[in-house]
Design a protein around this motif. Sequence first.
Motif, short mmCIF file in Angstrom:
data_model
loop_
_atom_site.label_atom_id
_atom_site.label_comp_id
_atom_site.label_asym_id
_atom_site.label_seq_id
_atom_site.Cartn_x
_atom_site.Cartn_y
_atom_site.Cartn_z
N VAL A 206 -2.56 12.88 3.45
CA VAL A 206 -2.47 11.90 4.54
C VAL A 206 -3.82 11.21 4.72
N GLN A 207 -4.89 11.99 4.73
CA GLN A 207 -6.22 11.43 4.93
C GLN A 207 -6.63 10.54 3.75
N GLY A 208 -6.04 10.79 2.58
CA GLY A 208 -6.36 9.97 1.41
C GLY A 208 -6.11 8.49 1.63
N GLY A 209 -5.11 8.16 2.45
CA GLY A 209 -4.84 6.76 2.73
C GLY A 209 -6.00 6.07 3.41
N MET A 210 -6.68 6.79 4.30
CA MET A 210 -7.83 6.21 5.00
C MET A 210 -8.94 5.89 4.01
N PHE A 211 -9.15 6.77 3.04
CA PHE A 211 -10.23 6.56 2.08
C PHE A 211 -9.89 5.46 1.07
N ALA A 212 -8.59 5.28 0.79
CA ALA A 212 -8.18 4.14 -0.02
C ALA A 212 -8.54 2.84 0.69
N PHE A 213 -8.29 2.80 1.99
CA PHE A 213 -8.63 1.63 2.79
C PHE A 213 -10.14 1.40 2.82
N VAL B 284 5.39 6.60 4.66
CA VAL B 284 5.81 6.12 3.34
C VAL B 284 6.36 4.71 3.43
N LEU B 285 7.18 4.45 4.45
CA LEU B 285 7.76 3.11 4.63
C LEU B 285 6.66 2.07 4.84
N ALA B 286 5.68 2.38 5.69
CA ALA B 286 4.57 1.45 5.91
C ALA B 286 3.80 1.20 4.62
N GLY B 287 3.56 2.26 3.83
CA GLY B 287 2.87 2.10 2.55
C GLY B 287 3.66 1.25 1.57
N ALA B 288 4.98 1.41 1.57
CA ALA B 288 5.83 0.61 0.67
C ALA B 288 5.79 -0.87 1.07
N LEU B 289 5.85 -1.16 2.37
CA LEU B 289 5.76 -2.55 2.84
C LEU B 289 4.40 -3.15 2.48
N LEU B 290 3.35 -2.32 2.56
CA LEU B 290 2.01 -2.78 2.19
C LEU B 290 1.95 -3.13 0.71
N ALA B 291 2.52 -2.30 -0.13
CA ALA B 291 2.52 -2.57 -1.57
C ALA B 291 3.28 -3.87 -1.87
N LEU C 231 -0.76 -2.78 6.69
CA LEU C 231 -1.97 -1.97 6.55
C LEU C 231 -2.35 -1.34 7.89
N TRP C 232 -2.24 -2.12 8.97
CA TRP C 232 -2.51 -1.61 10.32
C TRP C 232 -1.56 -0.46 10.65
N LEU C 233 -0.29 -0.61 10.31
CA LEU C 233 0.69 0.46 10.57
C LEU C 233 0.39 1.69 9.73
N PRO D 268 -4.31 -2.01 -5.86
CA PRO D 268 -4.90 -0.66 -5.99
C PRO D 268 -5.08 0.04 -4.64
N MET D 269 -5.56 -0.70 -3.64
CA MET D 269 -5.71 -0.11 -2.32
C MET D 269 -4.35 0.29 -1.75
N SER D 270 -3.34 -0.55 -1.93
CA SER D 270 -2.01 -0.27 -1.40
C SER D 270 -1.40 0.97 -2.05
N LEU D 271 -1.55 1.07 -3.37
CA LEU D 271 -1.02 2.24 -4.08
C LEU D 271 -1.81 3.49 -3.71
N GLY D 272 -3.09 3.31 -3.38
CA GLY D 272 -3.91 4.44 -2.94
C GLY D 272 -3.45 4.99 -1.60
#
Length: 405
Positions: A231-238, A296-303, A318-320, A376-380
């Motif tokens: 979960v925290q990995g998403g913050m570091f991708a950003f 997961v849904l928010a990440g998919a919309l971001l991608a 990305l905000w979500l 790359p950030m979105s997939l991260g």
Amino acid sequence: MPHIPPYQPTRRHAAAITAILALLSIFPPLATDMYLPAIGTIANALHTSHAATELSLSLFFLGLCVGQVIMGPMIDSFGRKAPLMAGTALYALCSALLPLVRDVVLFDALRFFQAIGACAGMVVGRAVVNDLYDGQRAAKAMTVLVMLMTVGPIISPTLGSLLLQGFGWQSIFVVMLAVGIVALVLSAAVIPETLPPAARLRNPMRSAARTAGGLLRRRDYAVPVLVAGLVQGGMFAFITGSSGVFQGEFGLDSLAYGLTFAVIAAALFLFGQLNHRLLDHFTAARILGAGLPLYVLAGALLALASGTGSLWLLVVPLWLSIGMVGLLSANAMAITMAAAREGAGTGSALLGTVQFGMAFTVSACVALGGSDSALPMSLGILIPALLAWALWSGGRRRQAAPSAP
């Protein structure tokens, strides 16, 4: 044997403890996010490449991993307060030396040791919360801690941009030094020792290795600790990809980038407040189970938005996504720490090691993916979210399955 907190603070003292632990916990985001707008300037000042200066970010994450491996056994053996004070002092000392160096190798080395000092507040903070509270109270305290921690990511890039423009890159580390000194003084005055001598371990490294092995063999600890890291990995991708995306792809200047970063990071605080309210009605495990598919849904919309070339279509999902990190992270950490009750220091160190090991991995993958696209950030964000959901769902199904006769 039930857990009996060694010290019961008054409501006012508990609030002061939480606030100071949150201040200590912002050392890592302060030390990473605040200098992001100045990386190019620092590279020029040190007569080196942008990539060589960026290495200091990866080494900082590595230092956080190493420091927590060291700090966990120390706080289970020597108590919470003495290692906290030593780590905070190391952070302040490195912050004082960094503006003075003119060699990138020494700069990167100091960043590594600055991270070792910075991790003390995180490890001790989680352990102290675990010492003082049980169950829902622990999850609520952890949520407050995470919410207050988000002040760092919200203000750091903008503050770094303003300091860079007004006073030069050295002023960024002077501010880190000032925060370190304030935290050191307040910790000495307010933070109590929450681990009685009778509960401390002898032979800390050997005991920690045995405790860590036992924890990692237990599904009730291993699953949430991995989920917390993912979960925290998403913050570091950003964090890693945001500068390239907003300044590179969309052409924002350093101040506009800092403000955009702050708006997105504010979602951590807002969703953390939502989580605090949800904990009045639901368990941390139930919130985590319901929230992961939304992440997961928010990440998919971001991608999907990454290929549109629209800043606003990118910023909303990305905000979500970052908000969901704020909603889920405290619950995963609270569940993890509850499972590590007898070895809270080692359990906290393992949690931090997993989180920053994930930070190093995700950060490296996003950096290797390049900065000419937001993908790359979105997939991260999306891939760790998917793995976290699958891991948590699989673990819960195994737990719910009836035992074979």
